[in-house]
Design a protein around this motif. Structure first.
Motif, PDB file in Angstrom:
ATOM      1  N   ASN A   1       0.839  -1.201   0.000  1.00 45.10           N
ATOM      2  CA  ASN A   1       0.000   0.000   0.000  1.00 45.10           C
ATOM      3  C   ASN A   1       0.873   1.251   0.000  1.00 45.10           C
ATOM      4  O   ASN A   1       0.800   2.080   0.920  1.00 45.10           O
ATOM      5  N   PRO A   2       1.718   1.410  -1.013  1.00 43.70           N
ATOM      6  CA  PRO A   2       2.680   2.520  -1.005  1.00 43.70           C
ATOM      7  C   PRO A   2       2.008   3.878  -0.881  1.00 43.70           C
ATOM      8  O   PRO A   2       1.032   4.170  -1.574  1.00 43.70           O
ATOM      9  N   ASP A   3       2.533   4.698   0.011  1.00 42.18           N
ATOM     10  CA  ASP A   3       2.021   6.043   0.203  1.00 42.18           C
ATOM     11  C   ASP A   3       2.943   7.050  -0.483  1.00 42.18           C
ATOM     12  O   ASP A   3       3.853   6.675  -1.231  1.00 42.18           O
ATOM     13  N   GLY A   4       2.728   8.328  -0.204  1.00 48.40           N
ATOM     14  CA  GLY A   4       3.505   9.369  -0.876  1.00 48.40           C
ATOM     15  C   GLY A   4       4.982   9.315  -0.566  1.00 48.40           C
ATOM     16  O   GLY A   4       5.815   9.561  -1.440  1.00 48.40           O
ATOM     17  N   ASP A   5       5.328   8.982   0.677  1.00 52.48           N
ATOM     18  CA  ASP A   5       6.747   8.930   1.024  1.00 52.48           C
ATOM     19  C   ASP A   5       7.420   7.705   0.408  1.00 52.48           C
ATOM     20  O   ASP A   5       8.549   7.789  -0.075  1.00 52.48           O
TER      21      ASP A   5
ATOM     22  N   PHE B   1      -3.278  16.726  -3.179  1.00 51.36           N
ATOM     23  CA  PHE B   1      -4.386  16.947  -2.259  1.00 51.36           C
ATOM     24  C   PHE B   1      -5.644  17.512  -2.904  1.00 51.36           C
ATOM     25  O   PHE B   1      -6.711  17.496  -2.281  1.00 51.36           O
ATOM     26  N   ASN B   2      -5.541  18.019  -4.107  1.00 47.84           N
ATOM     27  CA  ASN B   2      -6.729  18.538  -4.800  1.00 47.84           C
ATOM     28  C   ASN B   2      -7.011  17.738  -6.058  1.00 47.84           C
ATOM     29  O   ASN B   2      -7.425  18.264  -7.075  1.00 47.84           O
ATOM     30  N   ASN B   3      -6.811  16.435  -5.968  1.00 47.25           N
ATOM     31  CA  ASN B   3      -6.940  15.593  -7.150  1.00 47.25           C
ATOM     32  C   ASN B   3      -7.786  14.357  -6.853  1.00 47.25           C
ATOM     33  O   ASN B   3      -7.569  13.303  -7.432  1.00 47.25           O
ATOM     34  N   TYR B   4      -8.750  14.521  -5.939  1.00 45.10           N
ATOM     35  CA  TYR B   4      -9.590  13.399  -5.558  1.00 45.10           C
ATOM     36  C   TYR B   4     -10.880  13.380  -6.382  1.00 45.10           C
ATOM     37  O   TYR B   4     -11.181  14.314  -7.132  1.00 45.10           O
TER      38      TYR B   4
ATOM     39  N   VAL C   1       7.183  -2.364  -6.385  1.00 41.29           N
ATOM     40  CA  VAL C   1       6.243  -2.169  -5.280  1.00 41.29           C
ATOM     41  C   VAL C   1       5.423  -3.442  -5.108  1.00 41.29           C
ATOM     42  O   VAL C   1       5.132  -4.135  -6.089  1.00 41.29           O
ATOM     43  N   PRO C   2       5.045  -3.772  -3.879  1.00 43.67           N
ATOM     44  CA  PRO C   2       4.281  -5.010  -3.660  1.00 43.67           C
ATOM     45  C   PRO C   2       2.912  -5.014  -4.323  1.00 43.67           C
ATOM     46  O   PRO C   2       2.445  -6.053  -4.790  1.00 43.67           O
ATOM     47  N   ASP C   3       2.247  -3.845  -4.342  1.00 43.35           N
ATOM     48  CA  ASP C   3       0.896  -3.786  -4.899  1.00 43.35           C
ATOM     49  C   ASP C   3       0.605  -2.365  -5.386  1.00 43.35           C
ATOM     50  O   ASP C   3       1.508  -1.526  -5.451  1.00 43.35           O
ATOM     51  N   MET C   4      -0.649  -2.099  -5.691  1.00 38.72           N
ATOM     52  CA  MET C   4      -1.034  -0.850  -6.338  1.00 38.72           C
ATOM     53  C   MET C   4      -0.819   0.368  -5.448  1.00 38.72           C
ATOM     54  O   MET C   4      -1.000   0.295  -4.234  1.00 38.72           O
ATOM     55  N   PHE C   5      -0.433   1.472  -6.078  1.00 39.29           N
ATOM     56  CA  PHE C   5      -0.322   2.740  -5.363  1.00 39.29           C
ATOM     57  C   PHE C   5      -1.379   3.700  -5.919  1.00 39.29           C
ATOM     58  O   PHE C   5      -1.887   3.505  -7.026  1.00 39.29           O
ATOM     59  N   PRO C   6      -1.737   4.747  -5.166  1.00 38.98           N
ATOM     60  CA  PRO C   6      -2.819   5.638  -5.585  1.00 38.98           C
ATOM     61  C   PRO C   6      -2.561   6.329  -6.919  1.00 38.98           C
ATOM     62  O   PRO C   6      -1.425   6.684  -7.251  1.00 38.98           O
TER      63      PRO C   6
ATOM     64  N   GLU D   1      -7.904   6.908  -1.595  1.00 38.39           N
ATOM     65  CA  GLU D   1      -8.848   8.003  -1.354  1.00 38.39           C
ATOM     66  C   GLU D   1      -9.366   8.066   0.079  1.00 38.39           C
ATOM     67  O   GLU D   1     -10.028   9.031   0.448  1.00 38.39           O
ATOM     68  N   THR D   2      -9.062   7.055   0.891  1.00 35.07           N
ATOM     69  CA  THR D   2      -9.402   7.169   2.311  1.00 35.07           C
ATOM     70  C   THR D   2      -8.237   7.743   3.114  1.00 35.07           C
ATOM     71  O   THR D   2      -8.376   7.969   4.320  1.00 35.07           O
ATOM     72  N   ASP D   3      -7.102   7.995   2.445  1.00 35.49           N
ATOM     73  CA  ASP D   3      -5.966   8.612   3.132  1.00 35.49           C
ATOM     74  C   ASP D   3      -6.381   9.968   3.702  1.00 35.49           C
ATOM     75  O   ASP D   3      -7.054  10.751   3.030  1.00 35.49           O
TER      76      ASP D   3
END
Length: 338
Positions: free
Chosen positions: A29-33, A210-213, A56-61, A256-258
């Motif tokens: 679950n790779p995040d921004g960092d 942050f403005n791309n949801y 990466v192990p799986d999908m990133f946002p 999107e739940t981040d």
């Protein structure tokens, strides 16, 4: 600025000088960092004339797809053979934003069996001693900060491109909530000033993340806060728990739940917030924990949810139903002594 023993820095520089092919891997679950530090390091290695691959192990946002090199990232869950071959052939395997290979789940055996040199760069507590070189500082705001620190310590700042600088800034920005927490050290803003000299547009980076949801995210936030948020006044705590079907109702996509877990902390009498999310695919409940002040999220995560992390930001998992996880949290939050 944070620093590392010069002998270790010199060893790292030698590994990079001698190697040709580098693999960089981060957590599930790779995040921004995770993405920012990995892609920033990969871009820098390419600028140095090396070949670098991010696994990466799986999908990133989706809202990190604009980062340089994101289109070339190899997902282990989709291309396990390609990832395995790369790990086996790598001269150096960089493990970023993890304190142990088990944070990569399915990729862990590939890391442990890799014959190349292993380098750990991370800011989480209690790093496992599996790597030849470990660069760990829990004081760092992000792993991206540590990547920058090492690049500068190796006199490599000139080789850092604008695109690489954008990746590192994105990682620092997202792991501090746009510099609203864990970012009081002056070092952080020195690094930002250095990255700005590469011509990055920090305001644009903020908007892209942050403005791309989607519309669904905003509607889910309203639903979660109005219908699903539980408060525990005596413990100054809150809880939001969402099922897969609830997230599907709002067409929520990965990532999107981040940030949802942070929202209850905007209330003046809440110091600890938890978010439980059903993960049917992996057969578990994912747990996100955030706090303010001295409330130890990492201790709570370790004691009750098979997890850990930072003082004010931690995560874990629960194996059972969402209802069982909620009841487990209710009991835990009442008996836990910070």
């Amino acid at each position: 600025m944070l620093s590392f023993p010069q002998t270790d820095v010199d060893k790292l520089a030698a590994l990079i000088a001698e190697g040709d092919f580098f693999v960089i891997v981060c957590h599930t679950n790779p995040d921004g960092d995770a993405m920012g530090s990995s892609l920033g390091l990969a871009d820098w290695l390419v600028q140095k004339g090396k070949t670098a691959m991010v696994v990466v192990p799986d999908m990133f946002p989706d809202f990190f797809q604009w980062l340089s090199g994101a289109q070339d990232v190899v997902r282990y869950d989709k291309y396990p053979d390609k990832a395995a071959l790369a790990m086996a052939m790598a001269d150096v395997v960089f493990c970023l934003d993890i304190n142990s290979p088990n944070r990569t789940e399915g990729v862990e055996p590939l890391i442990r069996s890799a014959k190349g040199h292993k380098v750990l760069i991370d800011h989480h507590p209690e790093p496992e001693a599996f790597a030849e070189l470990t660069f760990s500082r829990t004081q760092a705001c992000s792993t991206s900060e540590l990547v920058f620190t090492l690049i500068e310590a190796m006199d490599g700042f000139d080789a850092l491109s604008k695109k690489g600088a954008e990746c590192l800034y994105c990682g620092m920005m997202t792991d501090t909530g746009a510099f609203t927490f864990n970012s009081n050290r002056s070092d952080i803003f020195y690094i930002i000033s250095r990255l700005l000299t590469k011509g990055i547009d920090k305001d644009s980076i903020y908007r892209r993340v942050f403005n791309n949801y989607t519309e669904g995210r905003l509607r889910l936030i309203g639903y979660a806060l109005y219908k699903k948020m539980l408060l525990f006044p005596d413990q100054k705590a809150s809880l939001i728990a969402l099922t897969n079907s609830e997230m599907a109702r709002f067409n929520i996509v990965k990532g999107e739940t981040d940030g949802l877990v942070n929202m209850p902390l905007q209330m003046k009498n809440v110091r600890f917030s938890a978010f439980l999310r059903e993960d049917v695919e992996k057969g578990r409940i994912n747990v996100s924990l955030r706090s303010v002040g001295t409330f130890p999220c990492n201790r709570f995560a370790a004691e009750y949810f098979n997890g850990g992390g930072h003082l004010n930001a931690s995560g874990g998992r629960y194996y059972g139903t969402l209802d069982e996880a909620v009841e487990h949290f209710k009991k835990a939050v009442q008996e836990f002594v910070p």
